[in-house]
Scaffold this active site. Sequence first.
Site, mmCIF file in Angstrom:
data_model
loop_
_atom_site.group_PDB
_atom_site.id
_atom_site.type_symbol
_atom_site.label_atom_id
_atom_site.label_comp_id
_atom_site.label_asym_id
_atom_site.label_seq_id
_atom_site.Cartn_x
_atom_site.Cartn_y
_atom_site.Cartn_z
ATOM 1 N N TYR A 94 40.513 28.665 24.665
ATOM 2 C CA TYR A 94 39.047 28.625 24.539
ATOM 3 C C TYR A 94 38.421 28.303 25.881
ATOM 4 O O TYR A 94 38.734 27.282 26.488
ATOM 5 C CB TYR A 94 38.616 27.560 23.515
ATOM 6 N N GLU A 96 34.793 28.621 26.633
ATOM 7 C CA GLU A 96 33.329 28.759 26.561
ATOM 8 C C GLU A 96 32.690 28.236 27.838
ATOM 9 O O GLU A 96 33.065 27.173 28.339
ATOM 10 C CB GLU A 96 32.780 27.985 25.360
ATOM 11 N N ASP A 240 23.617 52.541 32.427
ATOM 12 C CA ASP A 240 24.800 52.286 31.608
ATOM 13 C C ASP A 240 25.846 53.324 32.008
ATOM 14 O O ASP A 240 25.803 54.469 31.575
ATOM 15 C CB ASP A 240 24.433 52.399 30.129
ATOM 16 N N THR A 267 31.756 49.838 30.460
ATOM 17 C CA THR A 267 32.923 49.397 29.704
ATOM 18 C C THR A 267 34.096 49.377 30.672
ATOM 19 O O THR A 267 34.055 49.985 31.749
ATOM 20 C CB THR A 267 33.272 50.337 28.538
ATOM 21 N N LYS A 270 37.281 52.924 29.578
ATOM 22 C CA LYS A 270 37.142 54.379 29.613
ATOM 23 C C LYS A 270 37.715 54.895 30.933
ATOM 24 O O LYS A 270 38.903 54.771 31.168
ATOM 25 C CB LYS A 270 35.693 54.759 29.347
ATOM 26 N N ARG A 276 39.918 47.098 26.461
ATOM 27 C CA ARG A 276 38.598 47.289 25.849
ATOM 28 C C ARG A 276 37.709 46.102 26.195
ATOM 29 O O ARG A 276 38.092 44.953 25.998
ATOM 30 C CB ARG A 276 38.703 47.385 24.331
HETATM 31 C C1 LIG Z 1 31.181 53.638 25.040
HETATM 32 C C2 LIG Z 1 29.797 53.321 25.398
HETATM 33 C C3 LIG Z 1 29.201 52.086 25.058
HETATM 34 C C4 LIG Z 1 29.767 51.112 24.054
HETATM 35 O O1 LIG Z 1 31.037 50.708 24.142
HETATM 36 P P1 LIG Z 1 31.828 50.020 22.921
HETATM 37 O O2 LIG Z 1 32.868 49.261 23.645
HETATM 38 O O3 LIG Z 1 32.335 51.139 22.082
HETATM 39 O O4 LIG Z 1 30.888 49.140 22.160
HETATM 40 C C5 LIG Z 1 27.940 51.821 25.549
HETATM 41 N N1 LIG Z 1 27.283 52.728 26.286
HETATM 42 C C6 LIG Z 1 27.787 53.932 26.579
HETATM 43 C C7 LIG Z 1 26.985 54.892 27.382
HETATM 44 C C8 LIG Z 1 29.053 54.276 26.148
HETATM 45 O O5 LIG Z 1 29.544 55.489 26.440
#
Ligand SMILES: *Cc1c(COP(=O)(O)O)cnc(C)c1O
Length: 462
Positions: A94, A96, A240, A267, A270, A276
């Site tokens: 933990y 936090e 994003d 993220t 990807k 993740r």
């Molecule tokens: C994949 C993605 C997210 C969210 O990711 P998660 O881990 O699936 O919640 C947010 N914004 C964009 C543009 C994405 O492609």
Amino acid sequence: MINIQPRLPATTAKTVGELAFKYYKNTRQGVQKTNNVVYLQDFRSLLNSSDSDLYDALAGEEYRQRDGIELIPSENYTYPEVLVLLGSVFTNKYSEGYPGRRYYGGQEFSDIIESLAIERAMNLFKAGHANVQPLSGSVMNQAVYFGLLEPGDKVLAMELSHGGHLTHGAPASCMGKIFDFKRYRTDPKDGSIDFDEVRKQARRHKPKLILCGYSSYPRDLDYAAFQSIADEVGALTMADISHFGGLVAGKVMNNPFDDGFDVVTTTSHKSLRGPRGGMILCKSKHAKAIDHAIFPGLQGGPHMNNVAAIAFTLKQAATAEFAQYSRQVLQNAKALAQALLEQGVKLVTGGTDNHLMVLDTMASFGLTGEDSQVLLDSIGITVNKQIIPDDPLPPLEASGVRLGTPAATTRGMREQDMRTIAGWIVRTLAHPGDIEMHQQFKLESETFCRNFHVPGGQDFKN
Ligand SMILES: *Cc1c(COP(=O)(O)O)cnc(C)c1O
């Protein structure tokens, strides 16, 4: 090597290794640093004996990932080291709070891994601050909205069917109910972002935040154009880059901070090829608001096993090998798109400048995205159905599929392999009833996959 001295006044250790070695010694005199001193190594056979259903499902998934061609653009094959860290005892901890300011004891090593992750993220993306605790991409974006906005504030974001993401205020999402999302649409002629339209909507709605970034738009972004519109209407800017964070890190796509953006989210699983999770990068003036929105705003304890794996991923993403990987991801996408176009397939915006493309399967083959996805699954190619701009079909049917190259490139596939794959895709979708041909392609694609190693996987023996 980070200097742990300022955070750990009670120790004389100068490196992480020295600090760790104190514990090794306390545990068992004289053990080698490289040995695993506490835990058994063979976790897999342990799992097999204690829960064979889960073991079988795990083994099945490993074979599925090895024997198929992975073209879902948001997926990748992570590093074996990431799997080690994810499965490590950091999951027990933990933590936090933030490094140096925690609510629980025993943080020597947690502080080290999180500080490393933060520092590496800031250097890699040229950010004034980084938060590496978001448990997913979704909560990462929520934290930005809650950190910088008040409920009811306006956000100008991309029309969802034109490439925007669920977390950009989809009506079905909680964020769509709490904040007032307005939309800009792409140019109906060629599907590209139309900055006259963005400016028009910005002047009309006077948003507090302008958001760009996408999950199904196959082009790079002109951040300077977004920033100048935001400056004109007094809005904050957020990009994003969840899908293409790895390609920005590899310097083959634009970095929003070069044009003065306030916040960048990505993220880690990807194109970055990590575990993740999510990261929020921002100018230092937003650091406090963002950190506070994550903890205690939206989350409790961070997942330290994940933070450790993110730190590892970020070190890799700064290497020349990763830059080369990023270039190859784009070259493979170009080769795949080119081969599809030559065979008469219609692509949204007519091609790609990034790692993904959207096939209009309805216009090209008279098939829904759902039917196309099922057909391609049957020949060992994994894709996802995708709505196209102003799609008349609902998302679970959709008029297209989305293809991407990050995972295939990690396995070592190159341009000529993309042409082979394009051939299978076109002939399968053009002959949806030819089951015999599909079976033949399934065998061919499985044999083809054996030429490509899975990171951390065994060599092909069976
Ligand atoms: C994949 C993605 C997210 C969210 O990711 P998660 O881990 O699936 O919640 C947010 N914004 C964009 C543009 C994405 O492609």
